[in-house]
Design a protein around this motif. Structure first.
Motif, PDB file in Angstrom:
ATOM      1  N   SER A 128       0.849  -1.191   0.000  1.00 43.18           N
ATOM      2  CA  SER A 128       0.000   0.000   0.000  1.00 43.18           C
ATOM      3  C   SER A 128       0.880   1.236   0.000  1.00 43.18           C
ATOM      4  CB  SER A 128      -0.910   0.016   1.228  1.00 43.18           C
ATOM      5  OG  SER A 128      -0.136   0.214   2.404  1.00 43.18           O
ATOM      6  N   GLU A 129       0.256   2.396  -0.191  1.00 38.12           N
ATOM      7  CA  GLU A 129       1.020   3.637  -0.086  1.00 38.12           C
ATOM      8  C   GLU A 129       1.087   4.078   1.366  1.00 38.12           C
ATOM      9  OE1 GLU A 129      -2.920   5.991  -1.154  1.00 38.12           O
ATOM     10  OE2 GLU A 129      -2.252   3.883  -1.175  1.00 38.12           O
ATOM     11  N   ALA A 130       2.227   4.652   1.745  1.00 38.52           N
ATOM     12  CA  ALA A 130       2.334   5.255   3.065  1.00 38.52           C
ATOM     13  C   ALA A 130       1.418   6.480   3.113  1.00 38.52           C
ATOM     14  CB  ALA A 130       3.775   5.662   3.341  1.00 38.52           C
ATOM     15  N   PRO A 160       7.197   8.210   0.062  1.00 37.09           N
ATOM     16  CA  PRO A 160       8.037   9.112  -0.729  1.00 37.09           C
ATOM     17  C   PRO A 160       9.501   9.005  -0.280  1.00 37.09           C
ATOM     18  CG  PRO A 160       6.073  10.240   0.059  1.00 37.09           C
ATOM     19  CD  PRO A 160       6.128   8.924   0.775  1.00 37.09           C
ATOM     20  N   ARG A 161      10.394   9.281  -1.179  1.00 40.80           N
ATOM     21  CA  ARG A 161      11.809   9.279  -0.824  1.00 40.80           C
ATOM     22  C   ARG A 161      12.130  10.477   0.072  1.00 40.80           C
ATOM     23  NH1 ARG A 161      14.892   7.476  -6.477  1.00 40.80           N
ATOM     24  NH2 ARG A 161      13.558   5.633  -6.884  1.00 40.80           N
ATOM     25  N   ILE A 167       4.984   9.725  -4.064  1.00 45.68           N
ATOM     26  CA  ILE A 167       5.492   8.362  -4.181  1.00 45.68           C
ATOM     27  C   ILE A 167       5.859   8.107  -5.643  1.00 45.68           C
ATOM     28  CG2 ILE A 167       4.918   5.919  -3.942  1.00 45.68           C
ATOM     29  CD1 ILE A 167       2.917   6.772  -1.748  1.00 45.68           C
ATOM     30  N   ARG A 168       7.060   7.662  -5.847  1.00 43.76           N
ATOM     31  CA  ARG A 168       7.467   7.313  -7.202  1.00 43.76           C
ATOM     32  C   ARG A 168       6.890   5.942  -7.557  1.00 43.76           C
ATOM     33  NH1 ARG A 168      13.669   9.310  -8.287  1.00 43.76           N
ATOM     34  NH2 ARG A 168      13.613  11.240  -7.043  1.00 43.76           N
ATOM     35  N   GLU A 169       6.208   5.894  -8.700  1.00 43.15           N
ATOM     36  CA  GLU A 169       5.608   4.623  -9.088  1.00 43.15           C
ATOM     37  C   GLU A 169       6.663   3.553  -9.320  1.00 43.15           C
ATOM     38  OE1 GLU A 169       2.850   5.289 -12.272  1.00 43.15           O
ATOM     39  OE2 GLU A 169       1.281   5.963 -10.884  1.00 43.15           O
ATOM     40  N   GLU A 170       7.849   3.962  -9.692  1.00 39.86           N
ATOM     41  CA  GLU A 170       8.926   2.988  -9.862  1.00 39.86           C
ATOM     42  C   GLU A 170       9.244   2.297  -8.535  1.00 39.86           C
ATOM     43  OE1 GLU A 170      12.963   5.399 -10.102  1.00 39.86           O
ATOM     44  OE2 GLU A 170      11.292   6.599 -10.861  1.00 39.86           O
TER      45      GLU A 170
END
Length: 429
Positions: A128-130, A160-161, A167-170
Motif C-alpha cells: 500500500s502507499e504510506a 516518498p523518498r 510516491i514514485r511509481e517505480e
C-alpha cells in the motif's frame, strides 16, 4: 493557454465554458451572510438543488403506498439500486454487471477483502502507499490481524523518498518485484487523499498480476474526479464513497466494482446477505445462500431509498455533463489555481509556497495540496473566516479542490485576491 491573474481573464474563461450552466444546479453555502468560495468538494460535495425534489418524490411514494412502495412506486424500491448502475458504471469504466451501489466505503472494502484477501502461509503480504487515508490503514491492520499475521510484517508501505512528497511509481513497482513470492494484494488509493497524486492504476494492476497477486483500489478521491476504465485495466475490485465529488450527501451510500472474471464466479468466498441472494428466489426465504452473479452478489441488505434518491439527483447531472468534459475543464481550472497561487505568493518574500500535488496535470485530479511554509492553522482559520471553505491537514497543508462541475475561474481569481489580502496582513505582523 497563457493565464492572466485578472478578473477579466477569469470571467472570459467562464463565458467560454460550456459546463458553466451546471454551476447553477448546486446550492452554495451562505456563512456570515456571505456566499463562500467552496473548494472542498474532495471532502463533501455541494448539494444539488434537485436533491430535495428527488427525495420528496420518494417521500410521497412512501405516504401513498407504505410497504407496497417496494413494488408499486414509480421507481420500485426493491430494485431502486439498479437505476443508479448505468451512471455509476459509466463513471468507473465498467460493465453494468460489475457495479452496484451499497453500504458505505470501509464496510464495502471489508466485504471485498473477504473475497480478495485470502492469504496463505507464504503469500500474505499487502503493498500500500504510506500515509493512506487512516480508515484504509485501519482496514489493512485489522484484516491482517484477523488472519493471524503481524501488520509490521504483512503490510508493505511505499513512502516518498527522503525530501520528497510524492510516491514514485517505480518504487511501488520495485516493492512488487521485491515481494513477488509473498505478495497477495496491491491495495492503493486511486488518488491519494493527502497529496492528490493520481496513480497509474492500469500499470500497477498489471504489475500485481504479473507476480500472481491481485489489485484493488479505494476510489474515494478518484470517482467523479478523473476518468476511469476499471474493466479494461483488469482491476480486480474497487470501492468508493459518493459524498465527495459525486455530491451524494454526507455519509451516503457507497459503491463497489468487481471485475466480471470474479463476479461470475459464484463459488468465490464472501459474506452473504439476502439482497445478494438470487433475486428470483429472494422472497422464498430459503436457508442456503445462492449469490447473484456480478457485483450485486456482494450486497447484504435492502437499500436506503432516500439516500439513493439524493445520489440519483447528482448522477443525473454527471450524465448530462460527461466525465470526459469535466476532466478537460478540470485540467484547465486546476492549472489556473496553480498559476494564481504562484503569482500571489511570489509577491511576498517571507512566504514560501510548496505545492505537494504533482505539477504534471495528467498525474493529478482537481486538487492542489499546498504548504504555506511559515504559516500555521491560524492562517487557515483566517482563510475560512474570509469566506474560503477549504481543508487543513497538519502541520501546514491546505487542500483545495477546484471542482469543475460547480467551481468557476472567477472563484479561483477571487480566492487569489483573498489569499493576497491575508498574506499582506500576515507579513505586516
Amino acid at each position: 493557454m497563457i493565464f492572466e491573474n485578472s478578473l477579466s481573464f477569469a470571467q472570459q474563461q467562464d463565458r467560454q465554458d460550456e459546463l458553466s450552466v451546471f454551476r447553477d444546479k448546486f446550492h452554495f453555502p451562505i456563512i456570515n451572510d456571505q456566499r463562500v468560495l467552496y473548494f472542498t468538494g474532495n471532502s463533501l460535495g455541494l448539494a444539488p438543488k434537485s436533491a430535495k425534489e428527488y427525495v420528496n418524490a420518494e417521500m410521497d411514494e412512501w405516504a401513498k403506498w407504505g410497504v407496497e412502495g417496494h413494488f408499486e412506486a414509480k421507481n420500485p424500491w426493491v430494485s431502486y439500486h439498479e437505476i443508479l448502475t448505468p451512471a455509476s458504471a459509466e463513471l468507473v469504466g465498467a460493465n453494468e454487471s460489475e457495479v452496484v451501489c451499497m453500504n458505505s466505503l470501509t464496510t464495502n472494502l471489508h466485504l471485498l477483502f473477504v473475497s480478495f484477501y485470502q492469504p496463505s502461509q507464504h503469500r500474505y503480504k499487502i503493498i500500500s502507499e504510506a500515509k493512506m487515508f487512516p480508515s484504509d490503514r485501519y482496514l489493512l491492520e485489522t484484516q491482517v490481524k484477523h488472519h493471524g499475521f503481524s501488520p509490521d510484517d504483512a503490510i508493505i508501505e511505499v513512502a516518498p523518498r527522503e525530501g520528497e512528497h510524492l510516491i514514485r511509481e517505480e518504487d511501488i513497482l520495485a516493492a512488487i518485484d521485491n515481494h513477488k513470492d509473498e505478495l497477495a494484494l496491491v491495495f492503493l488509493g486511486g488518488v491519494n487523499y493527502f497529496t492528490g497524486q493520481l496513480f497509474d492504476m492500469e500499470k500497477l494492476t498489471q504489475a500485481a498480476h504479473d507476480v500472481g497477486a491481485l489489485a484493488g483500489f479505494d476510489l474515494a478521491h478518484a470517482v467523479g474526479n478523473v476518468p476511469l476504465q476499471l474493466h479494461d485495466w483488469h482491476v480486480d475490485f474497487a470501492a468508493w464513497c459518493t459524498y465527495k465529488y459525486l455530491n451524494g450527501s454526507a455519509g451516503n451510500v457507497g459503491g463497489i466494482f468487481v471485475h466480471d472474471k470474479h463476479g461470475n464466479n459464484t463459488e468465490l468466498p464472501r459474506f452473504g446477505g439476502w439482497w445478494g441472494h438470487n433475486k428470483e428466489r429472494r422472497f422464498l426465504m430459503e436457508n442456503t445462500f445462492e449469490p447473484m452473479s456480478g457485483a450485486e452478489g456482494w450486497q447484504l441488505s435492502n437499500v436506503p431509498i432516500m439516500g439513493m434518491a439524493v445520489l440519483k439527483s447528482s448522477l443525473d447531472i454527471f450524465q448530462a455533463a460527461g466525465i470526459e468534459n469535466l476532466r478537460a475543464k478540470s485540467l484547465q481550472l486546476t492549472a489556473y489555481l496553480e498559476f494564481v497561487f504562484n503569482d500571489i505568493v511570489s509577491q511576498f518574500s517571507n512566504i514560501e509556497l510548496e505545492i505537494i500535488t504533482p505539477t504534471e496535470p495528467e498525474k493529478r485530479g482537481c486538487q492542489l495540496s499546498v504548504k504555506l511554509v511559515g504559516t500555521d492553522k491560524s492562517f487557515f482559520k483566517a482563510l475560512t473566516e474570509a469566506g474560503v471553505i477549504a481543508d487543513f491537514r497538519e502541520p501546514d497543508v491546505v487542500r483545495l479542490a477546484p471542482t469543475p462541475l460547480y467551481n468557476s475561474f472567477e472563484d479561483v481569481y477571487l480566492f487569489g485576491q483573498t489569499l493576497k489580502s491575508l498574506l499582506a496582513g500576515w507579513q505586516d505582523e
